[in-house]
Design a protein around this motif. Structure first.
Motif: not given
Lengths: 173, 232
Positions: B128-137, B169-174
């Motif tokens: 679920t965390a990966l799914y959330s990250l994918a959505s942020c990215i 935050c991670i998406a921003t750093y990408i």
């Protein structure tokens, strides 16, 4: 005069139990309070008062105080407005709302919360004289000794500080 | 011999990557806006409950004719926060002069899946965390690239916890790693935090561009910490 007890969306059995105890009701009665309204959230029944189901209201007369209890309302603003004294869990939203209305507030942090930073907030604001912080067992004594006129008024919301901070960060200032 | 070449290429890539990471970890220099009438696009994450209330109180302090378009990021199923956004926008547009209100574009609400649901088992968290990250990215990195008129996700992103803040935050750093436009990250610790930082605060402090606390006791934590008194 009216007291409003609130636990917000949490469950806080000891505060509900205490606020309906003879010791607290007698202390309130001695200070001239005639009515107590209890917003009990998800808390369980307390002693001789069967707490209402979802939308109901329970009421009774105890120790010279008229007691009314219910679980939730969409907004508590009217209840704060109506009350002369508010006894609350230490939720920061409730604290800000009540203090900005200039009401006397006694905050009782929930000791069962794992991360008890709520107690830190209550103590910091009590140390600055904005409110009273109490533990459950101390509640009757705090009610007997409190003096709302000695509390330090809490500053109203001042948006200029954050506005300046962001304007600065984004190069407007 | 072949092995040596492969090793050298590998080392070269590793060196370039670490240089890139070093570069984006340097503080971004602030520049004064040449034209102060130029608007600034703004985004905020609303973490539900008390987090939402505090974040929207901060937003209410802003000049809406300067900070637009506004993007509100909410967690899946958080209807209450969405309603509070509509209430704030409605009350703000009433106070703005009619001719300004009509020229200011509408706000947008973005929904992100939760990184971890309450009571979710730890084992079930990574997917679920990966799914959330994918959505942020998708929202922060990919969507702005696909738009014809290239506009960044937002120039500034306001965060105040919890959970999903970190994925944003991670998406921003990408974006920063790829050299794409990225929002400045501003984190405001909760008014409720007097002596110690929240978990989100501890995690995000090294990552954000501006870290703000509301109690003087927390200012001592590091020189990077900003304190201006109570903000909500």
């Amino acid at each position: 005069m009216r007291v409003f007890v609130t636990v917000g969306s949490t469950r806080f059995d000891p505060l509900i139990e205490a606020s309906l105890s003879t010791a607290v009701l007698q202390a309130l009665h001695s200070r001239g309070y005639t009515d107590i309204t209890v917003q009990c959230g998800s808390s369980r029944g307390a002693g001789d008062l069967a707490l209402p189901s979802e939308a109901g209201t329970a009421s009774l007369m105890k120790d010279g105080v008229s007691v009314e209890a219910w679980r939730f309302k969409p907004s508590l603003q009217d209840e704060y407005e109506r009350a002369d004294l508010i006894i609350s869990h230490a939720g920061s939203g409730t604290i800000l709302d009540v203090l900005r209305m200039g009401k006397t507030l006694i905050v009782v942090p929930n000791p069962t919360l794992l991360d008890n930073h709520q107690a830190e907030l209550a103590e910091a604001l009590a140390a600055r004289g904005h409110l009273y912080a109490a533990v459950i067992s101390d509640l009757p004594r705090v009610i007997e000794l409190m003096d709302g006129s000695k509390l330090v008024p809490f500053p109203q919301f001042d948006g200029s500080k954050f506005r300046a901070l962001l304007d600065e960060e984004m190069g407007y200032i | 011999m072949d092995y040596l070449i492969v090793l050298l290429i590998f080392l070269g890539i590793a060196l370039l990557l670490s240089l890139r990471i070093y570069c984006i970890s340097l503080p971004k220099t602030k520049s004064k806006r040449p034209d102060s009438s130029e608007p600034c696009s703004f985004a905020v994450f609303l973490g539900s409950g008390g987090h939402t209330s505090e974040a929207l109180t901060l937003v209410s302090a802003l000049d809406f004719s300067r900070y637009y378009p506004r993007t509100y990021i909410i967690s899946e199923g958080d209807g209450l926060s969405a309603q509070k956004v509509r209430d704030l926008e409605a009350s703000k547009s009433k106070t703005m002069k009619a001719h300004i209100a009509s020229t200011v574009p509408q706000y947008t609400l973005i929904t992100i899946p939760r990184a971890r649901r309450v009571h979710q088992s730890l084992l079930a968290t990574p997917p679920t965390a990966l799914y959330s990250l994918a959505s942020c990215i998708y929202h922060v990195t990919i969507l702005p690239l696909m738009q014809t008129r290239s506009s960044p996700f937002a120039e500034v992103l306001l965060l105040n916890g919890p959970g999903t803040c970190l994925t944003l935050c991670i998406a921003t750093y990408i974006n920063r790693f790829l050299g794409l436009p990225s929002p400045r990250l501003v984190y405001v610790e909760s008014f409720a935090r007097v002596q110690s930082l929240s978990l989100s605060g501890k995690l995000l402090r090294p990552l954000v561009d501006r870290f703000v606390v509301q109690w003087p006791e927390l200012r001592k934590l590091s020189t990077k910490t900003d304190y201006r008194g109570w903000l909500v």
